[in-house]
Design a protein around this motif. Structure first.
Motif, short mmCIF file in Angstrom:
data_model
loop_
_atom_site.label_atom_id
_atom_site.label_comp_id
_atom_site.label_asym_id
_atom_site.label_seq_id
_atom_site.Cartn_x
_atom_site.Cartn_y
_atom_site.Cartn_z
N GLU A 202 33.43 68.91 50.46
CA GLU A 202 33.12 70.20 49.80
C GLU A 202 34.19 70.54 48.76
O GLU A 202 35.38 70.48 49.02
CB GLU A 202 33.04 71.31 50.86
N HIS A 203 33.73 70.87 47.57
CA HIS A 203 34.65 71.14 46.46
C HIS A 203 33.92 71.97 45.40
O HIS A 203 32.69 72.11 45.45
CB HIS A 203 35.14 69.83 45.83
N THR A 204 34.68 72.49 44.47
CA THR A 204 34.07 73.06 43.26
C THR A 204 34.48 72.18 42.10
O THR A 204 35.56 71.58 42.10
CB THR A 204 34.57 74.50 43.02
N ASP A 205 33.62 72.08 41.09
CA ASP A 205 33.96 71.27 39.92
C ASP A 205 34.96 72.05 39.06
O ASP A 205 34.88 73.28 38.97
CB ASP A 205 32.70 70.96 39.10
N PHE A 206 35.90 71.36 38.43
CA PHE A 206 36.97 72.09 37.73
C PHE A 206 36.68 72.27 36.24
O PHE A 206 37.41 72.97 35.56
CB PHE A 206 38.33 71.42 37.96
N ALA A 261 22.14 72.24 37.05
CA ALA A 261 23.36 72.57 36.31
C ALA A 261 24.23 73.45 37.19
O ALA A 261 23.74 74.42 37.77
CB ALA A 261 23.03 73.28 35.01
N GLN A 262 25.50 73.08 37.30
CA GLN A 262 26.43 73.81 38.18
C GLN A 262 27.54 74.47 37.38
O GLN A 262 28.09 73.86 36.45
CB GLN A 262 27.12 72.82 39.14
N VAL A 263 27.90 75.66 37.79
CA VAL A 263 29.04 76.36 37.20
C VAL A 263 30.33 75.69 37.69
O VAL A 263 30.49 75.46 38.88
CB VAL A 263 29.04 77.84 37.64
N PRO A 279 30.93 75.97 45.72
CA PRO A 279 31.37 74.87 46.58
C PRO A 279 30.16 74.02 46.96
O PRO A 279 29.11 74.56 47.32
CB PRO A 279 31.94 75.59 47.81
N HIS A 280 30.30 72.71 46.85
CA HIS A 280 29.20 71.83 47.24
C HIS A 280 29.74 70.56 47.87
O HIS A 280 30.89 70.19 47.64
CB HIS A 280 28.30 71.50 46.04
N GLU A 281 28.91 69.94 48.68
CA GLU A 281 29.33 68.70 49.34
C GLU A 281 28.14 67.75 49.40
O GLU A 281 26.98 68.16 49.32
CB GLU A 281 29.87 68.97 50.75
FE LIG Z 1 31.00 68.10 42.22
#
Ligand SMILES: [Fe+2]
Length: 367
Positions: A202-206, A261-263, A279-281
């Motif tokens: 699980e993470h957020t894109d930077f 599309a992700q923020v 957050p996604h995994e």
């Molecule tokens: Fe990602």
């Protein structure tokens, strides 16, 4: 849980001259990015029928021996181009457990030379397999470029959705280190199943915005197949509320033909949290032998742009949450260190770096 309420935005509405269509797109994006941090995208010009043949070429590459793939490995460029071997990248919240995947990075556009001279490792030249995998490079660049175009349209819609000048976000990405990634999530063996190995922790894109065209599962015989079970796939966490202080864990159930599309964190920071980096995994299946290919295009702010809430979003809370302002490029360097792709010594360049100079002058004086 699966949640069908994540809005769909139609890029034909974004490019329409009809105010009602544009308003529809803005409303969808405001809800999607504000609540879920992601949106499903239709009306795009990404050729999804080219995905299967593209993934087939990447499978040909990953099937090569480590020795054959070695020349595509660029640790000194922080793996920002070419091949990332399995168990290299580690999400910040993973407690040190690396993701069970191998990947490839390439940029779909010519690089910005001025930015490249200032941020060498964020802008390496592309590297390609030798001997070439027929079609890999061409399909890769085509996919990355069409995903980027969709991203630009979404950023225009995102600015309109927040009543900002419509070039607010597209202006800050000019010359950014945009990069396209293809990922091979590796099959688990009998012993690994159920041990908590994650394909992507699980993470957020930077970055600013991430475009996902869709993945493909492969069965143990290596044939493209439907999802093997309910355990595997993309899960995301919704915004925390009083009722759900940890947010809700929702399965990404992408409507047929849509992109996701992700923020990313950069868009969250610029909007003072109005838009949310989700957050996604990626969870691994509960059965051995299955793998999954997917790809992503990362739209980045240009490295010399300042990462801080834009004036309309600079509430005391947002300032406290996102201070101090930093350059997008230094933010990228710090994050690449945090996830294990860049060495810790990269941080030494983010402050004064000539501590030894006076010492050496004085030593010469004494000599
Ligand atoms: Fe990602």
């Amino acid at each position: 849980m699966s949640d069908p309420t994540i809005p769909i935005v139609d890029l034909n509405d974004v490019s329409s001259s009809d105010p009602a269509a544009r308003a529809r797109a803005s409303a969808a994006l405001r809800e999607a990015f504000g609540t879920y941090g992601l949106v499903y995208v239709t009306g795009h010009h990404v050729d999804r029928s080219a995905l299967q043949p593209f993934y087939k070429t990447f499978r040909e590459f990953v099937a090569r021996s480590v020795e054959q793939k070695q020349h595509c490995l660029r640790a000194s460029d922080w793996y920002q181009r070419g091949w990332t071997p399995p168990n290299t990248e580690t999400a910040v919240a993973a407690g040190g457990q690396p993701d069970f995947k191998e990947c490839y990075f390439a940029a779909p556009h010519a690089r910005d030379e001025a930015n490249a001279s200032q941020y060498r490792e964020l802008y390496p030249e592309n590297v390609w397999p030798e001997p070439p995998v027929p079609g890999f490079k061409e399909r890769y660049l085509e996919l990355g470029s069409s995903l980027h175009d969709a991203g630009v349209q979404l950023l225009i819609a995102a600015a309109r959705a927040l009543d900002l000048p419509e070039d607010t976000f597209t202006r800050v990405i000019e010359g950014g280190a945009h990069v396209t990634r293809v990922l091979d999530y590796l099959p688990l063996d009998e012993k690994q199943v159920g041990t908590g190995i994650l394909w992507g922790e699980e993470h957020t894109d930077f970055n600013l915005l991430t475009l996902l065209p869709g993945g493909q599962f492969y069965n143990p015989a290596g044939e493209p197949s439907a999802r093997p079970d309910d355990k595997s796939g993309l899960y995301l966490r919704t915004r925390a509320t009083a009722e759900h202080p940890q947010g809700l864990r929702v399965r990404g159930a992408v409507p047929e033909g849509c992109l996701v599309a992700q923020v990313g964190q950069q868009l969250e920071i610029l909007t003072g949290g109005r838009f949310l980096a989700t957050p996604h995994e990626i969870t691994a299946p509960g059965v051995p032998g299955w793998s999954r290919l997917s790809s992503a295009h990362f739209v980045h702010m240009a490295p010399n742009e300042v990462l801080f809430p834009l004036a309309p979003f600079r509430s005391p809370e947002a300032v406290a949450a996102y201070a101090p302002p930093v350059l997008a490029g230094t933010y990228a360097i710090k994050t690449l260190v945090d996830i294990g792709l860049a060495p810790r010594t990269a941080l030494d360049k983010l402050g004064y770096r000539h501590y030894d100079r006076l010492d050496s002058i004085k030593a010469a004086e004494r000599a």
